[in-house]
Design an enzyme around this catalytic site. Structure first.
Site, PDB file in Angstrom:
ATOM      1  N   THR A  68       0.969  -1.253   0.139  1.00  0.00           N
ATOM      2  CA  THR A  68      -0.109   0.049  -0.027  1.00  0.00           C
ATOM      3  C   THR A  68       0.855   1.136  -0.043  1.00  0.00           C
ATOM      4  O   THR A  68       2.204   1.339  -0.082  1.00  0.00           O
ATOM      5  CB  THR A  68      -0.959   0.007   1.276  1.00  0.00           C
ATOM      6  N   CYS A  69       0.242   2.532  -0.067  1.00  0.00           N
ATOM      7  CA  CYS A  69       1.386   3.698   0.008  1.00  0.00           C
ATOM      8  C   CYS A  69       1.901   3.582   1.461  1.00  0.00           C
ATOM      9  O   CYS A  69       3.000   4.445   1.395  1.00  0.00           O
ATOM     10  CB  CYS A  69       0.146   4.869   0.101  1.00  0.00           C
ATOM     11  N   ASN A  70       1.429   3.254   2.368  1.00  0.00           N
ATOM     12  CA  ASN A  70       2.218   3.333   3.858  1.00  0.00           C
ATOM     13  C   ASN A  70       3.166   2.031   4.088  1.00  0.00           C
ATOM     14  O   ASN A  70       3.817   1.977   5.012  1.00  0.00           O
ATOM     15  CB  ASN A  70       1.315   3.475   4.823  1.00  0.00           C
TER      16      ASN A  70
ATOM     17  N   GLN B 227      -9.545   2.253   4.809  1.00  0.00           N
ATOM     18  CA  GLN B 227      -9.385   1.664   3.501  1.00  0.00           C
ATOM     19  C   GLN B 227      -8.419   0.229   3.580  1.00  0.00           C
ATOM     20  O   GLN B 227      -8.247  -0.575   2.651  1.00  0.00           O
ATOM     21  CB  GLN B 227      -8.577   2.513   2.838  1.00  0.00           C
TER      22      GLN B 227
ATOM     23  N   MET C 280      -8.384   7.189  -4.218  1.00  0.00           N
ATOM     24  CA  MET C 280      -7.863   7.910  -3.344  1.00  0.00           C
ATOM     25  C   MET C 280      -8.197   9.370  -4.013  1.00  0.00           C
ATOM     26  O   MET C 280      -8.458  10.594  -3.439  1.00  0.00           O
ATOM     27  CB  MET C 280      -6.399   7.866  -2.931  1.00  0.00           C
TER      28      MET C 280
END
Length: 441
Positions: free
Chosen positions: A49-51, A116, A194
């Site tokens: 994921t983005c994180n 999410q 997003m």
């Protein structure tokens, strides 16, 4: 069988490092296949994921599984493994299971309780299942993690008043412009979830003009239509950039969408007017050097931390309640995992009983001569019932004893008394073993 995990996240690595190890959705199947080929890997799932980017591996030896995970991450990253290791964490079975459950519940997110991530956990599992890289242990683990995540959101207020990354980006813009978004022009690059959320939040905050650009122009048109915005072709992006006061970018591109020289030309075309760039993509969409230009403020996903503190105290209370749910669900999984060693014996016992039953049914039917189909079914059904009833108590008691010292004694006794030929490989994905409270895994 063990489960190990390795990876990095927003706490251990800045976005400049995380983007080096990010996997796009279309890149997951080949990556999963490469990971599955590592020595010692019985099954695997990749969560990107983005994180965070994390790999979860089912293995027969924890040390071998962790070595495979680190080797894979090292080969998948543009950094040398020696440079990457300082950002990585490795987790053995107990910690890996609890960590995944906390991730699914939103307890390990940059934005505590954000919802999410549960969908992202579910999608990671779906891709791995479709690719064929999961096994019984990972199937059960992932299903239980998703269940735990849903329980947390149903039984606590962990997601009450929470903010998404998209919302945080819009709030950051609102703070920078001192609540004066009316009359501003915002360019949104990307048309995924997003970007869609960001565009809607912008309209809610009073932005009058929203430009939407995307690699697929049709998707840009569709998103623009829902918010009363204007679609922009990606190859015409530079023509519209000078009109924007704020740019929010979130695509799945593996390369920069906006380069420093493009931003420089846009700034030169509107002297004295500041430009705010918010890049919430991983890998990043906007060349970092663009932030060095006069009049340009560039923020990336790591800069959103200050925004997510809103309503944090209430969610912290819910998080403490959520930890109790996580502990209970993790313990249920550990009990199931600890009982797996009895399954090969149960399978062997059933197979031997089934073979004897089938042989005796055939012998009886042959002796009785001409039987109707109905009569044959009655005999077979009776034999099946007898076998099941004879084995039922033994199997139930063996499962109940699986987590006690008696379990291994029972296994050895059954194998010796019935002369069982036991296949010690794990059961397949559809083999379920119930170990507590009627819950079946």
């Amino acid at each position: 069988m063990f489960v190990v995990a390795a990876g990095l996240n927003h706490r251990t690595a800045p976005v400049a490092i995380r983007e080096q190890l990010a996997f796009a959705r279309h890149g997951l199947p080949p990556a999963l296949c490469r990971l599955k080929e590592e020595a010692g890997v019985e099954g695997c799932v990749i969560l990107s994921t983005c994180n965070r980017t994390e790999v979860y591996i089912a293995c027969n030896q924890e040390e071998a599984g962790l070595k495979a995970a680190k080797n894979f991450l090292g080969r998948s990253c543009k950094l040398a493994l020696a440079d990457l290791e300082g950002y990585l964490y490795t987790l053995n079975t107990h910690h890996a299971v609890r960590h995944l459950f906390r991730v699914a519940a939103g307890l390990d997110s940059m934005i505590l309780g954000e919802d999410q991530v549960l969908a992202q956990v579910a999608e990671a599992y779906q891709v791995a299942r479709e690719t064929g890289t999961t096994n019984n242990v990972l199937n059960t683990l992932w299903q239980q993690a998703i269940y735990a995540g849903k329980r947390v959101r149903t039984e606590t207020r962990i997601d009450a008043n929470t903010v998404s990354v998209s919302y945080a980006a819009v709030e950051l813009a609102r703070q920078v412009f001192h609540d004066e978004l009316d009359g501003r022009t915002v360019l949104v690059i990307g048309a995924g979830k997003m970007s869609t959320l960001a565009a809607r939040y912008l309209k809610d905050k009073g932005v009058t003009t929203v430009l939407v650009s995307n690699r697929s122009y049709d998707r840009a048109v569709a998103l623009a239509a829902t918010i009363g915005g204007q679609a922009v072709r990606l190859d015409a992006l530079e023509d519209y950039l000078p009109r924007a006061d704020i740019v929010i970018s979130c695509t799945a591109a593996s390369h920069y969408i906006l380069h420093r020289d493009q931003v420089a030309r846009a700034v030169a075309a509107r002297p004295g007017v500041p430009l705010m760039l918010i890049d919430i993509a991983v890998p990043r969409d906007i060349e970092p050097a663009a932030g060095d230009l006069p009049g340009v403020k560039l923020y990336d996903i790591d800069d959103l931390q200050q925004v997510v503190l809103a309503n944090l105290e209430e969610r912290k209370k819910a998080a403490r309640q959520a930890e109790g749910i996580i502990a209970a669900e993790a313990e249920a999984f550990f009990q199931w995992l600890g009982s797996l060693y009895v399954v090969p014996t149960i399978v062997a016992l059933k197979e031997k009983a089934e073979a004897i039953k089938n042989a005796e049914v055939r012998r009886a039917c042959n002796r009785l001569g001409q039987l109707t189909t109905r009569e044959q079914k009655i005999i077979t059904s009776m034999a099946t019932t007898i076998v099941n009833q004879l084995l039922h108590d033994a199997i139930v008691n063996l499962k109940a004893a699986a987590l006690t010292p008696r379990g291994h004694l029972y296994v050895e006794a059954l194998q010796e008394l019935f002369e069982l030929r036991v296949d010690h490989t794990l059961p397949g994905p559809d083999m379920a073993v119930s170990v507590e409270g009627g819950r079946k895994y």
